[in-house]
Design an enzyme around this catalytic site. Structure first.
Site, PDB file in Angstrom:
ATOM      1  N   GLU A 253       3.661  -1.203   2.236  1.00 16.20           N
ATOM      2  CA  GLU A 253       2.993   0.092   2.399  1.00 16.20           C
ATOM      3  C   GLU A 253       2.934   0.485   3.875  1.00 16.20           C
ATOM      4  OE1 GLU A 253      -1.476   1.956   1.504  1.00 16.20           O
ATOM      5  OE2 GLU A 253      -1.129  -0.199   1.465  1.00 16.20           O
ATOM      6  N   LYS A 312       1.647   8.305  -3.560  1.00 11.96           N
ATOM      7  CA  LYS A 312       0.492   7.633  -4.163  1.00 11.96           C
ATOM      8  C   LYS A 312      -0.455   8.665  -4.754  1.00 11.96           C
ATOM      9  CE  LYS A 312      -3.149   4.254  -3.198  1.00 11.96           C
ATOM     10  NZ  LYS A 312      -3.866   3.463  -2.172  1.00 11.96           N
ATOM     11  N   CYS A 362      -0.793  -0.149  -3.002  1.00  8.59           N
ATOM     12  CA  CYS A 362      -2.079  -0.789  -2.716  1.00  8.59           C
ATOM     13  C   CYS A 362      -2.857  -1.035  -4.006  1.00  8.59           C
ATOM     14  CB  CYS A 362      -2.863   0.063  -1.723  1.00  8.59           C
ATOM     15  SG  CYS A 362      -4.280  -0.804  -0.982  1.00  8.59           S
TER      16      CYS A 362
END
Length: 486
Positions: A253, A312, A362
């Protein structure tokens, strides 16, 4: 007071049932203690014993939030400690509410221990995973990873495992209270059924095995966004990527701490050339800025396939977006890129390396129903993370355990590429094939397999478990009401 202290200690001890210790039988003992406290308690007393249990559980299990607030977020120590304490105190309200809810319904001890308490626990655990964008960390079902009970995960998901865990604890309490052959037989049957289900293959291989390289740059979080660190970071990931011949290369990430449109084009060409040389693709975590000025926490693909991206969609409050009315938090926290925009919930899998990859970023993989919605199109799960925000705490091991359960629920291999660890490859049975040590630079090279098809959980998601729990409590309340009217 002694009861509340014991409940607090039981909650704190429950953390050892989760990763990295993974002592699942301990969860049965600590939840059995909670069942004992709730078995004949008034709603008020059940609320406070549940609150004490929750304070112990979350105080010991998620206090790593302090590390991100103070060590890396720059929040003054007293304020960070207060914010962490308030966060854990808020989370403890959910076990408290579960205790109050089950205590409101009169019923025999056996029915309460085996059904009502698990149902109330699961309803509040599910609510905790939804309200205010959700925080499903330390759901009881995660403690079952690696133990016989995990065999039920492809059927009922993590909340179903939570129900079974608390129910088994209730059966254990009943056995200790007054041993009965039927209760012991039920306990053994549940565990035996789970072990048998572990041998069922719910999905089938998709394509041939392929080579994967997961890169762990080990970039210090407090140095990552300094301008002078940018060139060494670029060189670190290029140096890790160039020797591999893997068909799929995955970077963590925000591996490159600069907006995608500001990365030197020659560097992107360099990474793309590596992927094309291998006849495959590379997934790169990077902040992305749109033409309208929004920016996203994004993964882009480079290589043989056309360039694609995933933005995301499930963001972390205060870490990735600021809820309305809390703009003042930006003046206290020093977190770069703390106001991302949400990506669409309907993004298709990324087609790369001959697979259809459901990328998640995440803690998105903490939401099992959102991951399962990507099936059956997706043949592989890939998570990119930067858990460096939480330092040397329990968070990385807990996150890996969550990823293991996502693999089991979906019948898909799960690849995790992280900045500082834990970078790992997980097969569809939740088994960790290989992993890198934390806080070290490295490249994990493994052979992975894509899978196709459905698991029962991927079709139904969490709704059956929630509905059954509601029916148990509603039915028990109706029976109690009719009995009292007579």
């Amino acid at each position: 007071m002694r009861t509340f202290l014991t409940a607090f200690a039981a909650g704190a001890a429950t953390v050892l049932a989760f990763a990295p210790a993974g002592l699942f039988p301990l969860a049965l003992l600590t939840f059995a203690a909670l069942v004992h406290f709730w078995s004949a308690a008034s709603p008020r007393r059940a609320f406070w014993t549940g609150y004490a249990f929750g304070l112990g559980l979350f105080g010991a299990g998620v206090s790593w939030v302090y590390v991100s607030l103070h060590n890396f977020g720059g929040m003054p120590l007293p304020l960070a400690a207060l914010a962490t304490a308030l966060f854990c105190a808020f989370l403890a309200l959910f076990p408290a509410a579960a205790g109050w809810l089950q205590a409101r319904i009169p019923m025999p001890p056996a029915a309460r221990a085996g059904f009502a308490i698990p149902a109330a626990w699961i309803l509040l655990e599910w609510l905790r995973g939804w309200i205010f964008t959700g925080f499903p960390w330390l759901s009881a079902g995660y403690s079952a990873v690696g133990w016989p009970l995990q065999g039920y995960a492809p059927l009922v998901g993590v909340y179903g495992l939570s129900f079974l865990t608390v129910s088994l604890a209730g059966l254990a309490w009943l056995t200790l209270r007054k041993p009965r052959a039927l209760v012991v037989a039920m306990f053994i049957a549940v565990l035996g059924g789970g072990e048998a289900l572990r041998r069922v293959e719910w999905t089938e291989p998709f394509g041939e095995p392929f080579s994967v390289a997961l890169l762990q740059g080990n970039i210090e979080q407090d140095l990552k966004f300094r301008p002078e660190r940018y060139p060494p970071i670029l060189e670190t990931y290029a140096r890790l990527a160039e020797p591999t011949r893997a068909k799929l290369i995955v970077l963590p990430e925000t591996a490159i701490p600069r907006f995608y449109d500001r990365i030197e084009p020659e560097y992107l060409v360099r990474l793309e050339a590596i992927a094309r040389r291998n006849g495959g693709d590379l997934l790169l975590g990077v902040p992305y800025r749109s033409a309208t000025g929004e920016y996203f926490n994004t993964v882009v693909s480079l290589g043989s396939a056309p360039r694609q991206g995933y933005h995301k969609s499930h963001l972390v409050p205060f870490g990735e977006f600021i809820p309305p009315g809390f703009d003042w938090v930006l003046e206290v926290l020093q977190i770069p890129l703390s106001d991302f925009s949400r990506g669409s919930l309907e993004q298709p899998p990324i087609s790369a390396a001959g697979q259809r990859i459901a990328v998640n970023v995440c803690y998105e993989d903490a939401f099992g129903d959102e991951i399962a919605r990507r099936l059956p199109e997706a043949t592989l799960l890939v998570n990119v993370s930067n858990v460096a925000w939480f330092g040397d705490s329990l968070a990385p091991a807990q996150h890996l355990q969550i990823a293991q359960l996502r693999a089991i629920e979906t019948g898909r291999a799960h690849l995790a590429a992280t900045n500082t660890g834990i970078t790992a490859a997980i097969d569809r049975d939740g088994r960790v094939i290989a992993r890198l040590p934390q806080f070290s630079e490295g490249r994990l090279e493994v052979s992975a397999q894509g899978y196709g098809g459905w698991t029962p959980y991927a079709r139904t998601l969490d709704w059956p478990v929630v509905a059954v729990s509601l029916l148990i409590l509603a039915g028990a309340a109706l029976v109690a009401r009719r009995a009292s009217s007579r």
